[in-house]
Design a protein around this motif. Structure first.
Motif, PDB file in Angstrom:
ATOM      1  N   CYS A 104     -21.718  11.794  47.753  1.00 38.63           N
ATOM      2  CA  CYS A 104     -22.224  13.158  47.927  1.00 38.63           C
ATOM      3  C   CYS A 104     -23.595  13.320  47.301  1.00 38.63           C
ATOM      4  O   CYS A 104     -24.336  14.242  47.627  1.00 38.63           O
ATOM      5  N   GLY A 105     -23.929  12.422  46.354  1.00 40.51           N
ATOM      6  CA  GLY A 105     -25.235  12.492  45.696  1.00 40.51           C
ATOM      7  C   GLY A 105     -25.277  13.449  44.511  1.00 40.51           C
ATOM      8  O   GLY A 105     -26.292  13.522  43.824  1.00 40.51           O
ATOM      9  N   LYS A 106     -24.184  14.192  44.289  1.00 38.61           N
ATOM     10  CA  LYS A 106     -24.237  15.250  43.263  1.00 38.61           C
ATOM     11  C   LYS A 106     -23.261  15.037  42.119  1.00 38.61           C
ATOM     12  O   LYS A 106     -23.494  15.502  41.006  1.00 38.61           O
ATOM     13  N   CYS A 107     -22.144  14.366  42.367  1.00 39.52           N
ATOM     14  CA  CYS A 107     -21.102  14.273  41.337  1.00 39.52           C
ATOM     15  C   CYS A 107     -21.506  13.264  40.256  1.00 39.52           C
ATOM     16  O   CYS A 107     -22.501  12.547  40.384  1.00 39.52           O
ATOM     17  N   CYS A 110     -21.873   9.649  41.522  1.00 40.47           N
ATOM     18  CA  CYS A 110     -23.098   9.447  42.308  1.00 40.47           C
ATOM     19  C   CYS A 110     -24.338   9.448  41.417  1.00 40.47           C
ATOM     20  O   CYS A 110     -25.207   8.586  41.560  1.00 40.47           O
ATOM     21  N   CYS A 118     -17.418   7.874  44.534  1.00 43.50           N
ATOM     22  CA  CYS A 118     -17.510   9.321  44.758  1.00 43.50           C
ATOM     23  C   CYS A 118     -16.222   9.828  45.397  1.00 43.50           C
ATOM     24  O   CYS A 118     -15.693   9.205  46.312  1.00 43.50           O
TER      25      CYS A 118
HETATM   26 ZN   LIG Z   1     -20.488  11.978  44.706  1.00 47.44          ZN
END
Ligand SMILES: [Zn+2]
Ligand SMILES: [Zn+2]
Length: 352
Positions: A104-107, A110, A118
């Motif tokens: 997701c690029g955010k958690c 990540c 993720c």
């Molecule tokens: Zn993530």
């Protein structure tokens, strides 16, 4: 508008079926990749079934978060055909292996560079449409990795079976003096592991598999010794051959039997890294962790950084390619059937 052809999962437990749709238009940071090869992996069978067997008749449902028809396939190599408005157009025409374990690029996972872990991921061929198709949409060009001078037949499978084996073996590289690493299970990942272990460690690895043909293949590919774990004397033989037990093992099977074997041959201070997903329940006397100071560690595929490291090793010619068979995309279902029936040696790659 260009059309794309896919061998789609239209219902769980049913054969794949050809579907034709408009090619997606890449937006923003996205790149559209025309697929040259996509490897067929054991996990595709579980995804097609819709579950993993945990133990006995206990199953892990894996149908959530995926709408049908869906495109499986996560061992992709291809050519950039179109790019979104934020992407440099000179990228068009570039060949690359596609890192599929996109998060997701955010958690926290990540942000820490572990997109493969993720829990809200967009893993290609798992949660987002993958490579049993003529085209795949990739969210960002950073997931496209140069593989020249390797062949796409080799580069695609490096993104799953290669990466899985590499990430597991890397967890043993902090103590390189530990004698030969033991590889349990010589399927696609195990044979890749053998080739990678020869690049990472000075001592050639020792191997174990219940299948004599696979043991022969491993010896021919440079394994120092091969053992049959179904032989009641095998544990003793490993202990003798390693002067008291193994310090570093990879279990590419992941069953109760394989774990009993791989933990049973550990020396004091030894570690098993488990990647296999065959299933079963495994138990061990809790005191053994302290008494033998052992570690059992799990890994799941690998990070983008590890994928880059692995490709560097392979591009430098340090990893021998595993046997590969090409089949046309339209034979995706037959390739899955052959894999399920155990009729595959090495890797099958689909050609779009
Ligand atoms: Zn993530
Ligand atoms: Zn895979």
């Amino acid at each position: 508008m260009t059309k794309m052809r896919r061998e789609s999962l239209v219902a769980y437990g049913q054969p794949l079926c050809e579907t034709v749709v408009d090619c997606p238009t890449p937006r923003g940071s996205e790149v559209l990749v025309r697929i040259e090869r996509c490897g067929v992996c054991h996990s595709d069978l579980h995804l097609q079934d819709g579950y993993f067997v945990l133990a006995g008749d206990k199953k892990l449902d894996v149908t959530a978060g995926r709408s049908l028809p869906f495109t499986l396939g996560h061992e992709i190599a291809g050519v950039v055909e179109a790019v979104g408005e934020q992407v440099d157009e000179t990228l068009i025409g570039r060949r690359g292996a596609v890192y599929p374990w996109i998060g997701c690029g955010k958690c926290t996972a990540c942000v820490g560079g572990e997109e493969n872990l993720c829990s809200n991921h967009r893993h290609l061929g798992i949660a987002a449409d993958g490579g049993f198709a003529t085209h795949v949409l990739v969210p960002h060009s950073r997931y496209l990795l140069d593989y020249a001078p390797l062949s796409p037949d080799f580069a695609g499978p490096l993104m799953c079976s290669g990466l899985t084996a590499y990430a597991a073996l890397k967890r043993h590289t902090n103590k390189p003096e530990r004698g030969p690493v033991l590889l349990v299970g010589l399927g696609g990942v195990g044979m890749m592991g053998l080739a990678i272990a020869r690049a990472l460690f000075r001592a050639p690895p020792i191997v174990a598999d219940i299948d004599a043909t696979k043991r022969e293949a491993a010896l021919a590919a440079g394994a120092a010794l091969a053992f049959d774990p179904s032989d009641p004397q095998a544990r003793k033989a490993v202990t003798t051959a390693t002067n008291g037990g193994v310090l570093a093992a990879c279990d590419f099977v992941g069953s109760d039997k394989s774990l009993q074997f791989s933990t049973g041959v550990l020396a004091r201070g030894g570690k098993v890294v488990v990647t296999g997903l065959l299933g079963g329940n495994f138990s061990i006397a809790a005191a053994m962790f302290g008494i033998k100071a052992i570690t059992i560690e799990g890994t799941l595929t690998g990070t983008l950084a590890e994928a880059r490291e692995l490709l560097e090793l392979a591009r430098a010619g340090k990893i021998a390619p595993i046997p590969t068979r090409q089949r046309p995309l339209a034979e995706a279902q037959s390739a899955l059937d052959d894999l399920r029936a155990g009729r595959i040696v090495g890797r099958t790659v689909l050609t779009a």
